[in-house]
Design a protein around this motif. Structure first.
Motif, PDB file in Angstrom:
ATOM      1  N   LEU A  34      11.604 -53.320   8.418  1.00  0.00           N
ATOM      2  CA  LEU A  34      12.930 -53.800   8.821  1.00  0.00           C
ATOM      3  C   LEU A  34      13.576 -54.610   7.702  1.00  0.00           C
ATOM      4  O   LEU A  34      14.772 -54.478   7.431  1.00  0.00           O
ATOM      5  CB  LEU A  34      12.814 -54.645  10.092  1.00  0.00           C
ATOM      6  N   ALA A  35      12.772 -55.451   7.054  1.00  0.00           N
ATOM      7  CA  ALA A  35      13.296 -56.263   5.951  1.00  0.00           C
ATOM      8  C   ALA A  35      13.754 -55.374   4.792  1.00  0.00           C
ATOM      9  O   ALA A  35      14.783 -55.646   4.150  1.00  0.00           O
ATOM     10  CB  ALA A  35      12.229 -57.249   5.476  1.00  0.00           C
ATOM     11  N   GLY A  37      14.950 -52.346   5.038  1.00  0.00           N
ATOM     12  CA  GLY A  37      16.234 -51.776   5.438  1.00  0.00           C
ATOM     13  C   GLY A  37      17.379 -52.755   5.284  1.00  0.00           C
ATOM     14  O   GLY A  37      18.482 -52.384   4.851  1.00  0.00           O
ATOM     15  N   LEU A  38      17.121 -54.020   5.616  1.00  0.00           N
ATOM     16  CA  LEU A  38      18.158 -55.045   5.456  1.00  0.00           C
ATOM     17  C   LEU A  38      18.572 -55.188   3.994  1.00  0.00           C
ATOM     18  O   LEU A  38      19.746 -55.379   3.678  1.00  0.00           O
ATOM     19  CB  LEU A  38      17.641 -56.395   5.964  1.00  0.00           C
ATOM     20  N   GLY A 280      16.907 -51.179   9.964  1.00  0.00           N
ATOM     21  CA  GLY A 280      17.313 -52.345   9.182  1.00  0.00           C
ATOM     22  C   GLY A 280      18.589 -52.097   8.406  1.00  0.00           C
ATOM     23  O   GLY A 280      19.401 -53.019   8.206  1.00  0.00           O
ATOM     24  N   LEU A 283      22.009 -53.009  10.171  1.00  0.00           N
ATOM     25  CA  LEU A 283      22.402 -54.390  10.460  1.00  0.00           C
ATOM     26  C   LEU A 283      23.366 -54.899   9.397  1.00  0.00           C
ATOM     27  O   LEU A 283      23.059 -54.901   8.203  1.00  0.00           O
ATOM     28  CB  LEU A 283      21.170 -55.289  10.531  1.00  0.00           C
ATOM     29  N   LEU A 364      15.906 -58.481  16.276  1.00  0.00           N
ATOM     30  CA  LEU A 364      15.134 -58.643  15.044  1.00  0.00           C
ATOM     31  C   LEU A 364      14.586 -60.060  14.916  1.00  0.00           C
ATOM     32  O   LEU A 364      13.407 -60.267  14.606  1.00  0.00           O
ATOM     33  CB  LEU A 364      16.015 -58.318  13.835  1.00  0.00           C
TER      34      LEU A 364
END
Length: 654
Positions: A34-35, A37-38, A280, A283, A364
């Protein structure tokens, strides 16, 4: 081509770096993805843009995740936990859905369909995070742990209808009821057809594939089933994930379930990682920072309201406040399937952009703080509840009953394959033993086979005392769980400093550490495997068998301080001990009912009938003319393939 290559190298580099950091911080890998993707997404540094190809691959991550959930689906487990699964789990999901919908309508002034979609996403909790943390803390079998896992099981089951309902919500208001009814009807027909037709075919197909002894063919068959059934449900107008779930559920009823799970894990983990990267990337960090109060309010509603719902439900189910609080904290976060449902609602244009961004940001954040909250819950709950005392007292009583009347026995901590092998050696020498295990299905099989196995955590002082530690001859730790082994060693050395303790280890890394804690001997699996591999290699190269085994004996004698004597070579008896044991319970409609053991001729399948149990009486040498009756238990020994073939013949006559 250059851009694609750059994207692959960038994603792999970041994945390696972030997953290493996550492992160092003892966090789940999905948070690392997820990080990533951010950071790389269009709202982060813009290093990568969303692509249709990446989305397709990410969707297959969800397919393999649903397939894994289907593999873990067990009717026996569901039946044993039905009160918790459908009571606590159903109430949690239902109240969360209704509560979120009401808050969305009354406070935010949004359409009820938006509230239902957001509620479905927020009702899910993270199986990956919670199960990992509870397992590390050895709390899976505590009262809060069992309740938490039951709720997670219901959530996994609830995803199936929600995957069908959410797209139907996007229909016009007039045709919505018909769309939902049509979708659910299609799903029911697909489910019924696949189960009725596929259950027996699946078992026969994998039996045939296993007989070919080809890992390549086995893997191709698994992929074919996953993708093929997903395609079937997609052609029926349903989701890919539903077909994958059905496929996993069908395979879970075969003996090949664990092998299939091990084979698909690399595909699942990599593709699921890509799915979370794409999540991610969706967002918008700029939007989140501009609307930080709204995000923090949504986070508070998610964690506090969801936790409060679980807490109240557990109290209504007559749990103590301590148990209720720990269960609530363990479930007060979003989960993997929440993102699946949230993106599904977004793709069907059910959610406005601001609602999607605020909800996803809150989900998240809830997952990032979940390890901290669950860790603190253990520290806050210093006092055991009355229910936990009741469960512990009942467990101690059961262990004491099984240990009653035996002395100079061996305590086996764990009754998996290693524990069963040790038990067979003990049986051959008429040495009594009591085995402690926490796997209910394994215990049920062992009890049916007449073994002295009982539910109990071996790392608890009172359980060891109830198992007759003060009058036992030795204790064997047969599982390779280092924290649990450390606890057992500490307790036994405190209570019985003189007792021999033999410990199983996966390798030599913790050998000296375990010996310093009091282990009399540590048996590393890697060493034993390497010795047998070396012996086989020498014999294949023309070295006489006696010389090869002599070298193995010398290494063993030097390595094991307690075993300086002659090591015997491989024999038929040792080969038999290395095989598996299966307790086959004869049902009323089984093919074997009314037929004699001679007629069945189970030896032709390569299995041995060790004993027959009838009305809890064990017959070690049943006569060939013995006629099989309903509720008999045939205790068979052989390889997994031979046992599978024999069991199918006993039950179906084929």
């Amino acid at each position: 081509m250059t851009d694609s290559l750059f994207s692959v190298v960038l994603l792999l580099s970041l994945a390696v770096l972030f997953v290493v950091v996550a492992k160092q911080l003892r966090l789940p890998s999905l948070l690392a993805y997820l990080a990533i993707g951010l950071i790389v997404g269009p709202y982060g540094f813009g290093l990568l843009a969303e692509s249709e190809e990446a989305s397709h691959f990410a969707e297959f991550g969800v397919v393999f995740l649903m397939f894994s959930i289907g593999l873990e689906f067990s009717l026996a487990r569901l039946k044993a936990m039905h009160r918790l699964v459908f009571g606590l789990g159903g109430a949690q999901v239902g109240v969360t859905l209704v509560g979120t919908t009401l808050v969305t309508i009354l406070y935010y002034g949004q359409d009820w369909r938006i509230g239902l979609a957001v509620g479905a996403a927020c009702a899910m909790s993270s199986t990956a995070i919670v199960s990992k943390l509870l397992s590390e803390r050895l709390e899976l079998h505590s009262q809060p742990g069992r309740q938490t896992m039951a709720v997670l099981l219901f959530q996994d089951l609830a995803v199936v209808p929600l995957l069908i309902i959410i797209p139907a919500l996007a229909a016009d208001a007039k045709g919505m009821a018909g769309a939902i009814s049509m979708a659910l009807g299609q799903a029911a027909l697909a489910l019924a057809a696949m189960i009725l037709v596929g259950q027996r075919l699946m078992r026969r197909w994998f039996d045939a594939v296993a007989r070919q002894k080809s890992p390549e063919l086995f893997m191709l068959s698994v992929l074919w089933i996953v993708i093929g059934l997903s395609a079937l449900t997609a052609w029926a107008g349903l989701s890919l994930a539903l077909g994958a779930f059905i496929g996993g559920m069908l395979i879970s009823e075969t003996l090949y379930r664990h092998q299939v799970e091990a084979d698909i894990r690399p595909f699942r983990d990599v593709l699921l990682g890509l799915f979370f990267v794409t999540i991610g990337m969706l967002l918008d960090l700029h939007f989140v920072l501009q609307n930080l109060p709204a995000v923090l309010l949504a986070l508070a509603l998610l964690v506090l309201a969801k936790g409060g719902i679980v807490f109240l439900i557990t109290l209504l189910m007559r749990n103590s406040p301590e148990v209720g609080a720990r269960t609530a904290i363990q479930l007060a976060q979003a989960g993997e399937f929440g993102f699946v449902l949230l993106e599904l609602a977004r793709d069907n244009k059910l959610l406005p952009t601001d609602v999607f961004q605020v909800t996803m940001a809150a989900m998240l954040l809830s997952m990032f703080i979940a390890p901290l909250l669950i860790g603190q819950a253990g520290r806050w709950s210093k006092h055991l509840s009355r229910q936990e005392w009741s469960d512990r007292t009942r467990m101690i009583h059961e262990v004491a009953v099984h240990a009653m009347g035996i002395e100079q026995h061996v305590i086996l901590c764990g009754f998996g394959r290693t524990g069963q092998s040790v038990a067979r050696f003990l049986d051959l020498e008429s040495i009594p033993f009591i085995a402690l295990d926490v796997d209910e299905a394994r215990i049920r099989q062992a009890v049916e086979a007449g073994e002295n196995v009982v539910y109990g955590n071996a790392d608890r002082r009172e359980i060891l005392k109830a198992a007759g530690l003060d009058r036992a001859r030795a204790l064997v730790v047969t599982y390779a769980d280092l924290p649990a082994t450390e606890k057992v060693l500490h307790l036994v050395r405190e209570l019985r400093p003189d007792m021999p303790i033999i410990v199983r280890a996966q390798d030599d890394l913790h050998l000296e550490h375990l010996k310093s804690l009091g282990a009399t001997e540590v048996i590393p699996e890697v060493l034993e495997g390497s010795l047998m591999l070396a012996a086989q290699t020498l014999t294949q190269l023309g070295v006489p068998v006696e010389r090869a085994l002599e070298q193995v004996r010398e290494v063993r004698a030097h390595r094991y301080t307690a075993l300086r004597a002659f090591y015997r070579g491989e024999s038929d008896r040792l080969q038999r001990i290395s095989q598996e044991k299966l307790a086959c319970v004869i049902e009323q409609q089984a093919y074997a009912v009314g037929r004699s053991l001679a007629e069945l001729d189970l030896g032709r399948f390569g299995v041995e009938l060790e004993a027959l149990r009838r009305h809890r009486v064990r017959d070690e040498a049943p006569l060939p003319e013995t006629v099989v009756q309903p509720e008999d238990v045939l205790i068979l020994v052989g390889t997994s393939e031979a046992l599978s073939a024999a069991m199918h013949f006993i039950l179906d006559g084929k």
